[in-house]
Design an enzyme around this catalytic site. Sequence first.
Site, PDB file in Angstrom:
ATOM      1  N   VAL A 247       0.846  -1.194   0.000  1.00 16.34           N
ATOM      2  CA  VAL A 247       0.000   0.000   0.000  1.00 16.34           C
ATOM      3  C   VAL A 247       0.881   1.245   0.000  1.00 16.34           C
ATOM      4  O   VAL A 247       1.934   1.278   0.634  1.00 16.34           O
ATOM      5  CB  VAL A 247      -0.933   0.016   1.229  1.00 16.34           C
ATOM      6  CG1 VAL A 247      -1.816   1.253   1.216  1.00 16.34           C
ATOM      7  CG2 VAL A 247      -1.789  -1.242   1.265  1.00 16.34           C
ATOM      8  N   GLU A 248       0.442   2.283  -0.722  1.00 16.40           N
ATOM      9  CA  GLU A 248       1.324   3.417  -0.994  1.00 16.40           C
ATOM     10  C   GLU A 248       1.726   4.230   0.226  1.00 16.40           C
ATOM     11  O   GLU A 248       2.762   4.884   0.210  1.00 16.40           O
ATOM     12  CB  GLU A 248       0.731   4.299  -2.094  1.00 16.40           C
ATOM     13  CG  GLU A 248      -0.361   5.259  -1.681  1.00 16.40           C
ATOM     14  CD  GLU A 248      -0.948   5.965  -2.910  1.00 16.40           C
ATOM     15  OE1 GLU A 248      -1.738   5.337  -3.624  1.00 16.40           O
ATOM     16  OE2 GLU A 248      -0.618   7.136  -3.154  1.00 16.40           O
ATOM     17  N   GLY A 249       0.947   4.167   1.286  1.00 14.65           N
ATOM     18  CA  GLY A 249       1.327   4.913   2.483  1.00 14.65           C
ATOM     19  C   GLY A 249       2.631   4.426   3.088  1.00 14.65           C
ATOM     20  O   GLY A 249       3.258   5.123   3.888  1.00 14.65           O
TER      21      GLY A 249
ATOM     22  N   HIS B 181       2.316  10.874  -7.092  1.00 20.93           N
ATOM     23  CA  HIS B 181       2.790  10.744  -5.709  1.00 20.93           C
ATOM     24  C   HIS B 181       4.302  10.504  -5.682  1.00 20.93           C
ATOM     25  O   HIS B 181       5.039  11.169  -4.959  1.00 20.93           O
ATOM     26  CB  HIS B 181       2.043   9.594  -5.025  1.00 20.93           C
ATOM     27  CG  HIS B 181       2.053   9.668  -3.536  1.00 20.93           C
ATOM     28  ND1 HIS B 181       1.304   8.817  -2.758  1.00 20.93           N
ATOM     29  CD2 HIS B 181       2.720  10.465  -2.674  1.00 20.93           C
ATOM     30  CE1 HIS B 181       1.511   9.096  -1.479  1.00 20.93           C
ATOM     31  NE2 HIS B 181       2.370  10.092  -1.404  1.00 20.93           N
TER      32      HIS B 181
END
Lengths: 252, 252, 322, 322
Positions: free
Chosen positions: B49-51, C124
């Site tokens: 997950v990108e977090g 991002h």
Amino acid sequence: MSYTDSELLCVMAARQLRDDQTVFAGVGLPLLAVALAQKTHAPHLTMVVEGGVIGAEVVPGRLPISTNEMRLAHRALMLPPITDIFLLAQRGLIDVGFIGGAQIDQYGNINTSVIGPYERPKVRLPGSGGANDIASLCSEVTIVTLHERRRFVPRVDFITSPGGLSGPGARQAAGLHFGRVARVITHLGLFGFDPASGRLRLDALHPGRTVEMVREQTGFEVLLAPEIGTTAPPTETELAILRRLDAERRFL
Amino acid sequence: MSYTDSELLCVMAARQLRDDQTVFAGVGLPLLAVALAQKTHAPHLTMVVEGGVIGAEVVPGRLPISTNEMRLAHRALMLPPITDIFLLAQRGLIDVGFIGGAQIDQYGNINTSVIGPYERPKVRLPGSGGANDIASLCSEVTIVTLHERRRFVPRVDFITSPGGLSGPGARQAAGLHFGRVARVITHLGLFGFDPASGRLRLDALHPGRTVEMVREQTGFEVLLAPEIGTTAPPTETELAILRRLDAERRFL
Amino acid sequence: MSIRPADFIEARRRRAAKPKGARDKRLEAAEAVRLVRDGDVIAIGGCCFSRTPMLLLRELLRQGRTGLTLVRNLMATEPEPFLVAGAVHTLITSWMGPGLPWGLSRVLRHYVESGQVRFEEWSHLGLGLRFRAGAMGVPFLPTLTMLGSDLMGVGGAKTMACPFTGETVALVPALFPDVALLHVHRADPLGNCQIDGYVHMDPDIAAAATTVLVTAEELISEEDTRRHPERTVIPGLLVDAVVEAPFGAYPGECYGLYETDFGFYDAYAARLAAKGLDGVREFMDEYIYGPATHAEYLARFDPAVLARQQQYARELVGGEPL
Amino acid sequence: MSIRPADFIEARRRRAAKPKGARDKRLEAAEAVRLVRDGDVIAIGGCCFSRTPMLLLRELLRQGRTGLTLVRNLMATEPEPFLVAGAVHTLITSWMGPGLPWGLSRVLRHYVESGQVRFEEWSHLGLGLRFRAGAMGVPFLPTLTMLGSDLMGVGGAKTMACPFTGETVALVPALFPDVALLHVHRADPLGNCQIDGYVHMDPDIAAAATTVLVTAEELISEEDTRRHPERTVIPGLLVDAVVEAPFGAYPGECYGLYETDFGFYDAYAARLAAKGLDGVREFMDEYIYGPATHAEYLARFDPAVLARQQQYARELVGGEPL
């Protein structure tokens, strides 16, 4: 008060450091010089070591022989990856770097790679390690070395670490907008570089040393500062601290 | 056995995942699809997950609403910096990525940035987030979305995330040698892309759906596979697992 | 004057000029924020609802800074008061929204669609690499992300042919914020910071910025730092100010300590839905301009809720199955 | 065929082709090293005397691999047996030496000065950035280091004019080793690794390489990893083999667990001084080819010395003043 050449080098190197600075130190004399400075006039001086250490404390009698042993991590403040330590220097966070070298030329360029041609050297030296990075990226570099004629050559066989390169403007032309070899500390004296020519210049002699001694031990013509000072000899306190740090005299 | 469109999407998305893969999941339906796959046929599937999370477990009733909450870190295997998570994808370590979008065109390009001109948009959407990175860097991307005519447009107003760009060869020409939008899963059917034209192609319909429904809800001509299959409906087990994961039905 | 993108020379000059000796950097929030000037480019640490430096952001508004650029990889609602206050002219981010359940940001839409505020969008990773380039002291970093997309055209990325392979790569310009605002779990007086769980992009942001202001849930001693040097993720020599701030990221989350108060954001969204921008102004009076101190701010929240959010956090990161 | 410098496309192809599901990767050292082929480019983790994967290096020699290239940021004596065995044709590093007290490496001098082995020299950061570029999956990284020096000419670095600022920057090509050999403190069966203290360049090396072999002082469970995900510095999905190896870096050091046995290196240096390359051959028979297992290898060291080195390590990293 008698002292060895190594002790003299450590004391003179330590005196160059300021309390509000960060310093990139290698093992051996530079590490002792930093520890000495911290224990005398620069208690807030922050030491950075290439193995990945910020703010560690040198343990008397447990001096490291490489820049990446846990001996260098004692009571450290942070242990970043090696690459990131150098990137801090590239970013401008490291004020002073200490390096030595097998060959040093009149512009302060350093060779720790090869004597003779690179592909088939007469002597294969250990190589740059972090020396090139320190010379390229720290805001100011001090060379600390014994003063021997075989070291101080007109032109190094190989520029491992950049000093002034070919002279004034050369670093900028190469893309090095920051950093410079500011001084050379030897067991004979303190040296800077002549702004006009970028060449090595004798600024001060240590007690009992002479210009002739310097000339004898240098393979090229050394420029002389208009007024050549004399350094204050190592104090009892300085020597006592050093000898406590390296009681086994592994480096002193 | 009745189920919502969202449940159908989750089930169909989950079935695409293999046990030996890594998957880049966003919050909402993709996260539920990954959790469902792990609890059915793909227990060794690794979720990223990108977090900044690798291998975390989804907690029933504690579904996250953003990709960087501690809800996503429950029993994780590693918590790398966000930038490094995406760099793993750039290096080739992430097999599958799930994304959705406000607009999807016939080449699988996605817009989550603006409706209208970029500088003075009619609607300022949230933006790429990690969607562009997932579409650019994962080895294979699956679009999961409700099938609505306003979404499926001939040409997106803004290419936030690259699908096939202008068609065959366009990604390679742009420098994207890897990755592709491999399929689109909607509540009407499963879609691939025609190799020759790179355009959206209906491969299979979900139970009770028709080609007409697809045509009605698509703003451009949809190609039809030579043989259009029918997907197996969600099983009781699949639905039971999903409903346990999202008992509050925040996303289902 | 803020530093132009990719201007690594000016960025280094400013960093190198600062004294770097180890010193006590503890300050009150108000003192710390006085280091920010009108027109600064301000990078916000944490990510979305996680470790947002709420106390510093509130203080920035209380001190009335204007002409600001806010930079953050993912933005939640924290920029909305700045938009309503007319304090920012540019947002640099990859995403901004109140969170999945609450749809689009009405505030963002109002100011960007009307052309009052510029929205500079990056992927991002693209924005993350801009911070990293800044942290590394180089003018740019190469990447494959954003290639072929319209994002290449809006923020100033370039493409080049790789001199080693001939392949096309994207280059993102280094971003050197004037100020970084960060919230961490623990910091010592020298500025050495410890973060639990997600570090997000904070270490890169700290190294890329010229000035770094840190709030910490807990102040620890230099001895504590020396006992666990492996826990330090931001070196003190990068930090200018350390402010003690328990619940400094509330109503957002701080990993392992307290979870996001979603009820609060529900109420915020409801107020916004009912009253539009005036709802935000009400919120600002109550939570930003009203409370004179951080303690007064925290007093506006139900202690039982704070305790519950702490409990949730412990359950989630304890490592035991739930 | 090894991957050419900067060939990020082939490097990614090889990585992407491997299955990535979570699986049990525990192997014996001999099995793990069978994944290495003649002619491979092998990156060695740790640094100089720190966390050198001694067990894996010994096994590599025992299995008689040839035509190897060894890459390491700083090399101590560990490449010397490979030189004497004729197993390597190229060394890529920034520095190689037996350590300050022992001067230059006689073995290195013999093989390089005679032209039998190629020595590709980089600055320490230059090589670190080559690993990092590989880890990032990009063909190169920009830097200011090495500019103007003769190091620019020997390893294949290039210069370019920055397209954003016009300034000259150096570019170092990504290095993608075929195999990475790492020694860590703890690893679980999935390959998730924990390192105490210095991580050196290991995380970058693991991500840059195509195949990653890890020895660990201690095997931990997946549950242990999940209890402290913040301690994982190398994700299991990068790792191919996990080998249990207490004292796996001995006679070098493993941070906090045992200090370098300098007495051993004194003896090695003395033997080399007395007998030249034959001294190394003696050493190899005794410590590399002789012991059939890691246990037999460790049995050659005085247990009292091992215990002393452990004690030294505890004292140094305990955080208490000495």
